[in-house]
Design a protein around this motif. Structure first.
Motif, PDB file in Angstrom:
ATOM      1  N   TYR A 198       0.856  -1.176   0.000  1.00  0.00           N
ATOM      2  CA  TYR A 198       0.000   0.000   0.000  1.00  0.00           C
ATOM      3  C   TYR A 198       0.894   1.229   0.000  1.00  0.00           C
ATOM      4  O   TYR A 198       1.865   1.292   0.766  1.00  0.00           O
ATOM      5  CB  TYR A 198      -0.895  -0.032   1.243  1.00  0.00           C
ATOM      6  N   ILE A 199       0.613   2.172  -0.885  1.00  0.00           N
ATOM      7  CA  ILE A 199       1.342   3.447  -0.880  1.00  0.00           C
ATOM      8  C   ILE A 199       0.583   4.373   0.054  1.00  0.00           C
ATOM      9  O   ILE A 199      -0.541   4.779  -0.263  1.00  0.00           O
ATOM     10  CB  ILE A 199       1.368   4.101  -2.278  1.00  0.00           C
ATOM     11  N   PRO A 200       1.170   4.750   1.215  1.00  0.00           N
ATOM     12  CA  PRO A 200       0.381   5.579   2.128  1.00  0.00           C
ATOM     13  C   PRO A 200       0.205   7.008   1.588  1.00  0.00           C
ATOM     14  O   PRO A 200       1.130   7.574   1.024  1.00  0.00           O
ATOM     15  CB  PRO A 200       1.210   5.601   3.417  1.00  0.00           C
ATOM     16  N   ASN A 201      -0.978   7.520   1.761  1.00  0.00           N
ATOM     17  CA  ASN A 201      -1.160   8.946   1.463  1.00  0.00           C
ATOM     18  C   ASN A 201      -0.857   9.742   2.733  1.00  0.00           C
ATOM     19  O   ASN A 201      -0.391   9.175   3.729  1.00  0.00           O
ATOM     20  CB  ASN A 201      -2.560   9.220   0.918  1.00  0.00           C
ATOM     21  N   TYR A 202      -1.073  11.038   2.723  1.00  0.00           N
ATOM     22  CA  TYR A 202      -0.690  11.866   3.861  1.00  0.00           C
ATOM     23  C   TYR A 202      -1.670  13.005   4.006  1.00  0.00           C
ATOM     24  O   TYR A 202      -1.994  13.636   3.001  1.00  0.00           O
ATOM     25  CB  TYR A 202       0.722  12.430   3.637  1.00  0.00           C
ATOM     26  N   PRO A 203      -2.128  13.337   5.191  1.00  0.00           N
ATOM     27  CA  PRO A 203      -1.993  12.500   6.375  1.00  0.00           C
ATOM     28  C   PRO A 203      -2.732  11.191   6.140  1.00  0.00           C
ATOM     29  O   PRO A 203      -3.700  11.167   5.412  1.00  0.00           O
ATOM     30  CB  PRO A 203      -2.633  13.330   7.481  1.00  0.00           C
ATOM     31  N   GLN A 204      -2.242  10.099   6.759  1.00  0.00           N
ATOM     32  CA  GLN A 204      -2.740   8.790   6.368  1.00  0.00           C
ATOM     33  C   GLN A 204      -4.207   8.552   6.692  1.00  0.00           C
ATOM     34  O   GLN A 204      -4.659   8.759   7.798  1.00  0.00           O
ATOM     35  CB  GLN A 204      -1.912   7.681   7.018  1.00  0.00           C
ATOM     36  N   SER A 205      -4.929   8.106   5.694  1.00  0.00           N
ATOM     37  CA  SER A 205      -6.324   7.710   5.872  1.00  0.00           C
ATOM     38  C   SER A 205      -6.710   6.896   4.659  1.00  0.00           C
ATOM     39  O   SER A 205      -6.533   7.315   3.527  1.00  0.00           O
ATOM     40  CB  SER A 205      -7.221   8.946   5.989  1.00  0.00           C
ATOM     41  N   ARG A 206      -7.234   5.706   4.880  1.00  0.00           N
ATOM     42  CA  ARG A 206      -7.631   4.895   3.737  1.00  0.00           C
ATOM     43  C   ARG A 206      -9.059   5.212   3.308  1.00  0.00           C
ATOM     44  O   ARG A 206      -9.607   4.574   2.439  1.00  0.00           O
ATOM     45  CB  ARG A 206      -7.481   3.405   4.069  1.00  0.00           C
ATOM     46  N   GLU A 207      -9.643   6.201   3.953  1.00  0.00           N
ATOM     47  CA  GLU A 207     -11.018   6.584   3.623  1.00  0.00           C
ATOM     48  C   GLU A 207     -11.049   7.483   2.391  1.00  0.00           C
ATOM     49  O   GLU A 207     -12.104   7.774   1.858  1.00  0.00           O
ATOM     50  CB  GLU A 207     -11.641   7.389   4.777  1.00  0.00           C
ATOM     51  N   THR A 208      -9.896   7.935   1.981  1.00  0.00           N
ATOM     52  CA  THR A 208      -9.835   8.939   0.943  1.00  0.00           C
ATOM     53  C   THR A 208     -10.406   8.463  -0.389  1.00  0.00           C
ATOM     54  O   THR A 208     -10.334   7.294  -0.731  1.00  0.00           O
ATOM     55  CB  THR A 208      -8.372   9.359   0.728  1.00  0.00           C
ATOM     56  N   SER A 209     -10.981   9.382  -1.122  1.00  0.00           N
ATOM     57  CA  SER A 209     -11.483   9.041  -2.454  1.00  0.00           C
ATOM     58  C   SER A 209     -10.420   9.311  -3.511  1.00  0.00           C
ATOM     59  O   SER A 209     -10.587   9.009  -4.671  1.00  0.00           O
ATOM     60  CB  SER A 209     -12.727   9.869  -2.774  1.00  0.00           C
ATOM     61  N   GLU A 210      -9.313   9.909  -3.094  1.00  0.00           N
ATOM     62  CA  GLU A 210      -8.271  10.227  -4.071  1.00  0.00           C
ATOM     63  C   GLU A 210      -7.569   8.953  -4.534  1.00  0.00           C
ATOM     64  O   GLU A 210      -7.634   7.910  -3.904  1.00  0.00           O
ATOM     65  CB  GLU A 210      -7.204  11.146  -3.465  1.00  0.00           C
ATOM     66  N   SER A 211      -6.840   9.082  -5.604  1.00  0.00           N
ATOM     67  CA  SER A 211      -6.022   7.982  -6.075  1.00  0.00           C
ATOM     68  C   SER A 211      -4.843   8.598  -6.807  1.00  0.00           C
ATOM     69  O   SER A 211      -4.778   9.802  -7.004  1.00  0.00           O
ATOM     70  CB  SER A 211      -6.827   7.109  -7.029  1.00  0.00           C
ATOM     71  N   LEU A 212      -3.906   7.757  -7.186  1.00  0.00           N
ATOM     72  CA  LEU A 212      -2.747   8.233  -7.943  1.00  0.00           C
ATOM     73  C   LEU A 212      -2.835   7.721  -9.375  1.00  0.00           C
ATOM     74  O   LEU A 212      -3.266   6.611  -9.613  1.00  0.00           O
ATOM     75  CB  LEU A 212      -1.455   7.720  -7.295  1.00  0.00           C
ATOM     76  N   ASN A 213      -2.407   8.534 -10.302  1.00  0.00           N
ATOM     77  CA  ASN A 213      -2.214   8.084 -11.688  1.00  0.00           C
ATOM     78  C   ASN A 213      -1.276   6.882 -11.677  1.00  0.00           C
ATOM     79  O   ASN A 213      -0.362   6.805 -10.847  1.00  0.00           O
ATOM     80  CB  ASN A 213      -1.622   9.269 -12.469  1.00  0.00           C
ATOM     81  N   VAL A 214      -1.461   5.927 -12.583  1.00  0.00           N
ATOM     82  CA  VAL A 214      -0.696   4.682 -12.523  1.00  0.00           C
ATOM     83  C   VAL A 214       0.807   4.903 -12.739  1.00  0.00           C
ATOM     84  O   VAL A 214       1.640   4.227 -12.108  1.00  0.00           O
ATOM     85  CB  VAL A 214      -1.252   3.625 -13.512  1.00  0.00           C
ATOM     86  N   ALA A 215       1.172   5.858 -13.570  1.00  0.00           N
ATOM     87  CA  ALA A 215       2.608   6.118 -13.772  1.00  0.00           C
ATOM     88  C   ALA A 215       3.213   6.725 -12.505  1.00  0.00           C
ATOM     89  O   ALA A 215       4.337   6.401 -12.104  1.00  0.00           O
ATOM     90  CB  ALA A 215       2.829   7.045 -14.970  1.00  0.00           C
ATOM     91  N   ILE A 216       2.446   7.592 -11.845  1.00  0.00           N
ATOM     92  CA  ILE A 216       2.896   8.200 -10.594  1.00  0.00           C
ATOM     93  C   ILE A 216       3.067   7.121  -9.518  1.00  0.00           C
ATOM     94  O   ILE A 216       4.086   7.073  -8.808  1.00  0.00           O
ATOM     95  CB  ILE A 216       1.874   9.265 -10.122  1.00  0.00           C
ATOM     96  N   ALA A 217       2.085   6.242  -9.409  1.00  0.00           N
ATOM     97  CA  ALA A 217       2.170   5.170  -8.412  1.00  0.00           C
ATOM     98  C   ALA A 217       3.372   4.276  -8.694  1.00  0.00           C
ATOM     99  O   ALA A 217       4.107   3.883  -7.775  1.00  0.00           O
ATOM    100  CB  ALA A 217       0.874   4.359  -8.413  1.00  0.00           C
ATOM    101  N   THR A 218       3.592   3.953  -9.958  1.00  0.00           N
ATOM    102  CA  THR A 218       4.741   3.125 -10.334  1.00  0.00           C
ATOM    103  C   THR A 218       6.045   3.788  -9.893  1.00  0.00           C
ATOM    104  O   THR A 218       6.943   3.131  -9.336  1.00  0.00           O
ATOM    105  CB  THR A 218       4.770   2.902 -11.864  1.00  0.00           C
ATOM    106  N   ALA A 219       6.144   5.084 -10.114  1.00  0.00           N
ATOM    107  CA  ALA A 219       7.373   5.808  -9.757  1.00  0.00           C
ATOM    108  C   ALA A 219       7.622   5.778  -8.259  1.00  0.00           C
ATOM    109  O   ALA A 219       8.749   5.542  -7.800  1.00  0.00           O
ATOM    110  CB  ALA A 219       7.279   7.260 -10.240  1.00  0.00           C
ATOM    111  N   VAL A 220       6.568   6.016  -7.486  1.00  0.00           N
ATOM    112  CA  VAL A 220       6.725   6.089  -6.036  1.00  0.00           C
ATOM    113  C   VAL A 220       7.122   4.710  -5.484  1.00  0.00           C
ATOM    114  O   VAL A 220       7.978   4.600  -4.598  1.00  0.00           O
ATOM    115  CB  VAL A 220       5.419   6.623  -5.389  1.00  0.00           C
TER     116      VAL A 220
END
Lengths: 254, 254
Positions: free
Chosen positions: A220-242
């Motif tokens: 899991y790539i944590p967002n900040y401040p951490q909450s898995r309730e978020t509706s946001e997501s990352l673009n797949v290329a961005i997630a791959t990079a992180v």
């Protein structure tokens, strides 16, 4: 300076179509930086360039070279802003050697659809020293001109294969199979290996059910401040990079 | 079901132009997910949707609502694949309060040109809890439809400002000013703060000379295996993501 024939222009522009690229086993690249990079790695069947570009590259090797004016170049170009040179290269046909996945870190893409995303992922794989990307058969064509342009030359160094992912994964034995999932473990608290497969999923639907069931290391790539309730997501290329950055940080800097 | 008038379609499509958006102080957004998100945050002056979308949203608030068929929607849409609903929202006019940069982590963009890159950066800022992005005046317009679509709703939560960066930075006193540069320090060996400004530069030219001279914390994103001789580079949105992830890792997980 002989103009490019209508037929030639039509042929170049037809390389926007996967069907034609596949039949001809070629792809199109444009611009001095990219074409310059690719000339060192792929056989070039045709190159069209302005006089000044050709003067700067007296030893360029291609089956056929055309000196053209800006007008012809812009008629043949698929770019909004045509640039000095375009070239047609022969596609490479790589054989996948599974032992590379057991020995080094590789990426697997499960139905990535956007050509720009695929190109950006190839570019960042190049940066992070990931030399092999295995795509599901429904992933967008790596030779799509938008993909090639977005690699910024990374396509010269990163090998891309197409094969059904479930069969491949099943054949890998105990090689770690990573995937980013909402119910995964915080990747910063995990020990990440220097080998194995990192699976990234489709832009809208993520990783397919069958492939997901084969993942042995859910991250899991944590967002900040951490909450898995978020509706946001990352673009797949961005997630791959992180994710790739964290694998490499742990390998080199931890 | 009354069709959209030709003039209305022309007006919607004209919002692809910065000049018109600026005069009208509005912007266009398309698709159920994005429009749904933005309706909670921006006043909507006009909304056009299919019958089924409107039935699913009986309480939608807009100055004017048009029930349209797929054909009209596709004539008005700027997308390749038009989707159920499009809406025109009023632009927000934010006042920049400099104390937020002293107290929290913010991004500054120095002449980012690609609308997709800006949108992707807003989306990832949202993910990493960065709520303020300050752009140089020559950065692409945040209300460009391609930017808005790429934010995937992040524009609702991230505030974007335009102001000359050198003057802003000079007024910030000893607030840390970060930038990624080839001659920077490996970011993994640096202690990164929870406040200050991270500057990201133009796609082709990087950070401008004047702004660079004001950076107090030069960072380098290491590639792998590490070598600064490489000709590769990272797309600016990718670099932004990798840097922001590291700031947040250190703040929350180190």
């Amino acid at each position: 300076m002989p103009a490019l024939s209508k037929n030639r222009i039509k042929y170049i522009r037809s390389l926007d179509l996967k069907k034609i690229r596949k039949e001809e086993k070629v792809f199109l690249a444009e611009g001095p930086k990219l074409v310059g990079d690719l000339l060192e790695y792929f056989p070039c069947s045709f190159l069209a360039a302005t006089t000044s570009w050709l003067q700067g590259h007296p030893f360029v090797q291609a089956d056929e070279i055309a000196e053209v004016n800006a007008e012809d170049l812009s008629r043949a170009s698929l770019l909004k802003t045509p640039q000095q040179v375009l070239a047609i290269f022969r596609q490479s046909d790589y054989e996948l050697d599974k032992s590379i996945i057991k020995d080094s870190l590789c990426l697997a893409l499960d139905d990535i659809q956007d050509p720009g995303n695929l190109g950006t992922i190839i570019r960042l794989a190049d940066w992070f020293g990931i030399e092999h990307i295995i795509c599901s058969p429904n992933t967008v064509d790596v030779y799509n001109p938008k993909t090639i342009q977005a690699t910024m030359g990374g396509i010269a160094r990163v090998k891309v294969y197409y094969t059904p992912l479930p069969d491949l994964i099943k054949s890998l034995g105990d090689t770690p199979i990573y995937g980013t999932l909402l119910n995964g473990d915080n990747m910063y608290s995990q020990r990440l290996s220097r080998n194995g497969l990192i699976i990234m999923g489709n832009e809208g639907n993520g990783i397919s059910k069958e492939v997901e069931s084969l993942i042995t290391r859910k991250l899991y790539i944590p967002n900040y401040p951490q909450s898995r309730e978020t509706s946001e997501s990352l673009n797949v290329a961005i997630a791959t990079a992180v994710v790739c950055a964290e694998f490499r940080r742990q390998a080199a800097w931890k």
